[in-house]
Design an enzyme around this catalytic site. Structure first.
Site, PDB file in Angstrom:
ATOM      1  CE  LYS A 294      -2.732  -4.461   3.422  1.00  0.00           C
ATOM      2  NZ  LYS A 294      -4.067  -3.946   3.130  1.00  0.00           N
ATOM      3  CG  ASP A 333      -6.031  -1.379   0.394  1.00  0.00           C
ATOM      4  OD1 ASP A 333      -6.281  -1.965  -0.677  1.00  0.00           O
ATOM      5  OD2 ASP A 333      -5.524  -1.933   1.387  1.00  0.00           O
TER       6      ASP A 333
END
Ligand code: NAP
Length: 506
Positions: A294, A333
């Site tokens: 990420k 998210d």
């Protein structure tokens, strides 16, 4: 004689030890939807004589490739080379649709017939790959075949590029989990065929998927030259539910796209090596990014190409790739979590302002959620086992930090579990004592496996509004789908796919 194949053939290798078993496996492969079978004679317990070969080839329902792979090319045949070549010559005389002959057999010794000339390397991508491919193309082969072990998805791209450039019908594949994409996308790049096992445990090479997985999970029958490619980058990715969710969503919305797993070992170098290898011809349009890439993704996309909150979180899980190759990214998210929370509380994001929220945990998920809560001016307290991580997060985004053992004293309206406590298989664990829950109004557990954790069961008993990590999980996948396609995601279906994947009743 079975009909000829015009599309990329799904080929089931038959690795039984007797001709009788191979014949019945051929019927099962036909029923499962195979277009062709490869009879691996090197797996037979006895080298076949003419009668055995005749029995195998007579009244066959599918076209047959006859292969008798020697040990030196990763096969099982340990006998004399002349005997091996005579078996192949006999199969050709008896009308086998194709015989597979290895490139390392000198041209003068190669049996005559409709041949697949093949080369295998189980150690990695050969350094002289171009030379091997040129030799295959210059040979008498009706079909060229090259298979090599993959180290990363860039090896799968190399296999696909061979297909793209080949002047002859070709099978090119990168073996192993890292090379899966070369199998799934074989049809897009006009391969002669691709191998798939009839069921798990009957694979003839590493990374081989089953016919069922190719057809149902990876949309084999819908993948064609114009199909857009999406995927999940991570390590590990083998058990990711994302391919099932996104491929079901593409099928439901009639989008010509397929979603593939891309195993990339940890490290920015490995991430960048793959991104450098992606050429416009691959039609890669979007990526989900998961652990441990990420942060690498944010560095690659560039801070100016992502939204402010994702930038502050310092990690993204979604990349979109425009037709000119330019990248943009976001973190779905935080929005997924905040929106699941707000939907359950029937408030807008701005309604979080001033509310007391206890966040338990200070890892990656907590970071995204704390950043978003702080952005909407919630009053956040972070509880964590490693206190210094809680302090760091509180300093960075604003909020208070407390050691995890003080969680029994919390008095927040909203409690969010961002630890893995209670996750499968430790489903009897819980991060909070049950008596604390009566002080909260809303409890959100970010864990989605199981969808209803012990924490949520006890919170429900205490009269709290409960939110499952499943809602967050579906929200983040739906947001990715919408970020890439601009179309609204089939959320209900995506929810159902996750439950099926987790083997949960609806
Ligand atoms: P992470 O970065 O590894 O953080 C794990 C957190 O859990 C840390 O705060 C860690 O505390 C704490 N923890 C782990 N085991 C513990 C234990 N035995 N006792 C006390 N604290 C413990 O993981 P992450 O990426 O943030 O993921 C956390 C959870 O979020 C996952 O387990 C998963 O269930 C959930 N998740 C949900 C979604 C969704 O879409 N719903 C997506 C991703 C993840 P220390 O700092 O002390 O190590």
């Amino acid at each position: 004689m079975p009909e000829t194949i015009s599309k990329t053939a799904l080929i089931v290798p038959l690795i039984q030890s007797t001709v009788g078993e191979m014949r019945s496996a051929m019927c099962k492969a036909d029923e499962a939807g195979a277009d062709m079978v490869e009879c691996r004679l090197d797996y037979l317990s006895q080298p076949p004589d003419e009668a055995a070969l005749q029995a195998l080839l007579s009244e066959r329902s599918l076209p047959v490739i006859i292969t008798c792979r020697p040990k030196r090319q990763g096969g099982q045949f340990a006998g004399d080379e002349s005997d091996r070549l005579e078996i192949l010559a006999m199969a050709a005389r008896l009308g086998a649709d194709y015989i597979d002959v290895e490139l390392d057999v000198p041209p003068a010794r190669r049996p005559k017939g409709r041949t697949i000339i093949s080369h295998h390397d189980f150690t990695g991508r050969p350094a002289d790959l171009e030379k091997i491919v040129a030799e295959l193309n210059a040979s008498e082969a009706a079909v060229c075949k090259i298979a090599f072990a993959a180290d990363g998805p860039e090896d799968a791209l190399a296999a696909l590029e061979i297909l793209r450039k080949s002047s002859k019908p070709t099978i090119a594949l990168a073996m192993g989990e890292a090379g899966l994409v070369s199998r799934i996308l074989a049809g897009k790049f006009g391969a002669f065929g691709m191998f798939a096992s009839s069921h798990e445990g009957s694979e003839s090479a590493p990374g081989q998927l089953t016919v069922e997985q190719m057809k149902r999970l990876y949309r084999w029958d819908s993948v064609g030259p114009a199909t857009g490619v999406y995927g999940v980058i991570g390590c590990p990715v083998a058990h990711s539910v994302s391919p099932a969710i996104h491929n079901a969503a593409f099928a439901e919305t009639d989008i010509d796209a397929v979603y593939v797993p891309l195993l990339i070992q940890p490290g920015e170098g490995n991430f960048n090596r793959f991104m450098d290898a992606v050429a416009p011809w691959a039609d890669l349009r979007g990526l989900s990014v998961t652990i441990p890439h990420k942060e690498n993704a944010i560095a690659r996309v560039g801070a100016e190409k992502i939204d402010e909150l994702s930038r502050r979180i310092g990690a993204i899980n979604t990349i979109a790739i425009a037709p000119d190759g330019s990248l943009s990214g976001t973190n779905t998210d935080y929005a997924a979590a905040i929106d699941a929370l707000c939907a359950a509380m029937e408030i807008k994001r701005e309604g979080l302002s001033g509310r007391k929220v206890a966040v338990v945990g200070a890892g990656g998920v907590a970071r995204a959620i704390v950043a978003a809560l702080a952005h909407y001016h919630a009053d956040v307290t972070i509880y964590n086992r490693t206190f210094s991580r809680a302090e760091k997060l509180a300093d960075e985004f604003g909020g208070k930090a407390r050691p995890l053992d003080e969680v029994a004293t919390l008095s927040s309206e909203i409690v969010i579990n961002c630890t893995s406590i209670g996750m499968h298989p430790d489903v009897d664990d819980t991060p909070l004592p049950a008596d604390v829950l009566s002080r909260a109004k809303v409890v959100f557990d970010t864990i989605y496996n199981p969808p209803r954790t012990r924490l949520l069961r006890e919170s429900s008993n205490a009269g709290c509004v409960c939110i499952s990590g499943l809602d967050m999980f579906v929200n983040q996948a739906a947001a990715q789908f919408e970020f890439w396609t601009g179309e609204s995601a089939p959320r209900e279906l995506m929810h159902q796919v996750v439950l099926e994947h987790l083997n949960m009743p609806r």
